[in-house]
Design an enzyme around this catalytic site. Structure first.
Site, PDB file in Angstrom:
ATOM      1  N   HIS A 244       0.824  -1.207   0.000  1.00 21.58           N
ATOM      2  CA  HIS A 244       0.000   0.000   0.000  1.00 21.58           C
ATOM      3  C   HIS A 244       0.859   1.259   0.000  1.00 21.58           C
ATOM      4  O   HIS A 244       0.465   2.285  -0.577  1.00 21.58           O
ATOM      5  CB  HIS A 244      -0.958  -0.009   1.182  1.00 21.58           C
ATOM      6  CG  HIS A 244      -2.105  -0.955   1.008  1.00 21.58           C
ATOM      7  ND1 HIS A 244      -2.985  -1.259   2.019  1.00 21.58           N
ATOM      8  CD2 HIS A 244      -2.514  -1.662  -0.066  1.00 21.58           C
ATOM      9  CE1 HIS A 244      -3.888  -2.122   1.575  1.00 21.58           C
ATOM     10  NE2 HIS A 244      -3.608  -2.381   0.310  1.00 21.58           N
ATOM     11  N   HIS A 376      -4.103  -6.281 -10.818  1.00 21.91           N
ATOM     12  CA  HIS A 376      -2.769  -5.760 -10.508  1.00 21.91           C
ATOM     13  C   HIS A 376      -1.757  -6.121 -11.587  1.00 21.91           C
ATOM     14  O   HIS A 376      -0.938  -5.280 -11.982  1.00 21.91           O
ATOM     15  CB  HIS A 376      -2.304  -6.306  -9.150  1.00 21.91           C
ATOM     16  CG  HIS A 376      -2.948  -5.659  -7.972  1.00 21.91           C
ATOM     17  ND1 HIS A 376      -2.665  -4.372  -7.576  1.00 21.91           N
ATOM     18  CD2 HIS A 376      -3.874  -6.128  -7.099  1.00 21.91           C
ATOM     19  CE1 HIS A 376      -3.376  -4.080  -6.498  1.00 21.91           C
ATOM     20  NE2 HIS A 376      -4.124  -5.121  -6.194  1.00 21.91           N
TER      21      HIS A 376
END
Length: 411
Positions: A244, A376
């Site tokens: 993150h 992703h």
């Protein structure tokens, strides 16, 4: 001077091939009852699992990107995933989207992905996408947006009970989604919302040695010990989530680019510091190659399992920082992580990525089984070819890709 990989025609061609391979791998995602099924290691749908809104939305997004990139067949597949969002996953009685076909709660995380999917599909000209965008934007604004200008986490089906937990993960994907909605509509409200959320996360991270606090109570007070008993939670793990930090680095640069002259001066430094902290804490810190999943608040590894999405975000963040700064160090990281990914994560026959490896880089599935979606990994092969603004959908539609900047590799 060494030519950056992002400007080498041979590397760009490799990214294009990887894009097509990944999209081909995922073509069997359609669930017979509607929406996108969870994919197994072989790309076949796992019909024993529920159909998740976040997976259906991600697949609508990536196949809309495929359509915009000119990959044949992607437009129809985007429509299949969108039909799941307008069909079985939508709550026609109360509005909004169920978390899955077996879970009627309503989360900001899932709704952010619906907005992302609808925005990308709108740019791709998919039927019904603009109406879906309007619906998702309204639900996020009226049900999830708090007085703090941040998104709450989860409601029950009838919108009668709001969970007191607040989380940064949903807000991170809210930033991505609102940037996409801004590109699709031109409505400045979306960009301002992304800017505000990013500013709040900047403040929290700067006060926490550039480790992003993830979990908060109803008053947005950090809860640093949250889920200490579930450190490997797939969405809300204890401690700092290395990936993150990398994802916020990239998103901060995207917001900065979208703001243009209105961007505050702290944004570039914040992107750099988030990146540097994530790399220092997470990359090859336990005598093995790869990124650990999480650390404690002093940077010590907690969950040492490797997740594919962290490598993908590292690649995208390095590419974004190289574009923003021109600093060769980011190209060096970009090369290193692609070499790592090609050796350990990518199936050379299909282009698909394993989703989890053990610390010694052997197969593992303690957190993630199968290869549920392409979100992703497709970003990792698409975003390095594109500018930071406009976003991926508009850049592909308008042909604003790095191929035009690429130089031929010397023989």
């Amino acid at each position: 001077m060494s030519i950056p990989w992002q400007r080498r025609t041979d590397h760009v061609a490799w990214l294009v091939r990887q894009t097509s391979q990944q999209l081909a791998f995922g073509t069997a995602f359609a669930h017979p009852d509607g929406g996108a099924a969870w994919l197994g290691d072989d790309g076949r749908p796992d019909l024993s699992r529920p159909v998740h809104t976040w997976i259906s939305a991600r697949m609508a997004h990536v196949y809309s990107l495929g359509a915009l990139a000119g990959v044949p067949g992607c437009d129809d597949l985007a429509d299949v995933a969108l039909a799941g969002l307008t069909g079985r996953l939508h709550d026609d009685a109360h509005g909004g989207w169920y978390a899955s076909s077996e879970d009627d709660t309503k989360s900001a995380y899932a709704h952010a992905f619906v907005l992302l999917a609808a925005s990308t599909a709108s740019v791709a000209g998919r039927p019904g996408a603009p109406a879906l965008l309007d619906d998702a934007a309204e639900v996020l604004a009226t049900r999830f947006l708090t007085e703090a200008g941040l998104y709450a986490e989860q409601w029950d089906a009838a919108w009668t009970r709001l969970d007191p937990y607040r989380g940064v993960n949903a807000n991170m994907h809210g930033v991505e989604a609102t940037l996409a909605a801004y590109d699709a509509t031109g409505d400045r409200t979306f960009l301002d919302r992304a800017h505000h959320i990013t500013s709040r996360v900047h403040s929290w991270a700067a006060a926490n040695d550039w480790r992003v606090p993830e979990h908060f109570d109803v008053d947005w007070t950090p809860m640093p010990e949250y889920h200490r008993d579930q450190p490997d939670h797939p969405f809300q793990p204890y401690g700092a989530t290395v990936g993150h930090g990398l994802e916020w680095s990239r998103l901060t640069l995207a917001v900065r680019a979208a703001l243009g002259r209105d961007a505050p001066g702290w944004m570039l430094e914040t992107a750099v510091m988030l990146f540097e902290r994530a790399v220092a804490d997470g990359w090859s810190v336990d005598d093995h190659d790869g990124f650990v999943y999480t650390t404690d608040w002093s940077g010590r590894p907690v969950v040492r399992e490797r997740m594919h999405w962290v490598v993908c975000e590292a690649i995208s963040a390095a590419a974004a920082l190289h574009e923003a700064t021109g600093n060769a160090v980011y190209d060096q990281w970009y090369r290193r992580w692609w070499n790592h990914a090609a050796r350990h994560w990518i199936d050379p026959a299909t282009g698909s990525w394993a989703h989890q490896l053990a610390p010694d880089l052997s197969p593992s599935d303690s957190v993630w089984t199968g290869r549920p979606d392409l979100y992703h990994s497709l970003h990792a092969v698409v975003l390095p070819r594109l500018p930071l603004a406009p976003g991926a959908a508009v850049a592909l539609r308008e042909g604003i890709v790095r191929d035009e900047m690429a130089v031929t590799t010397p023989s």
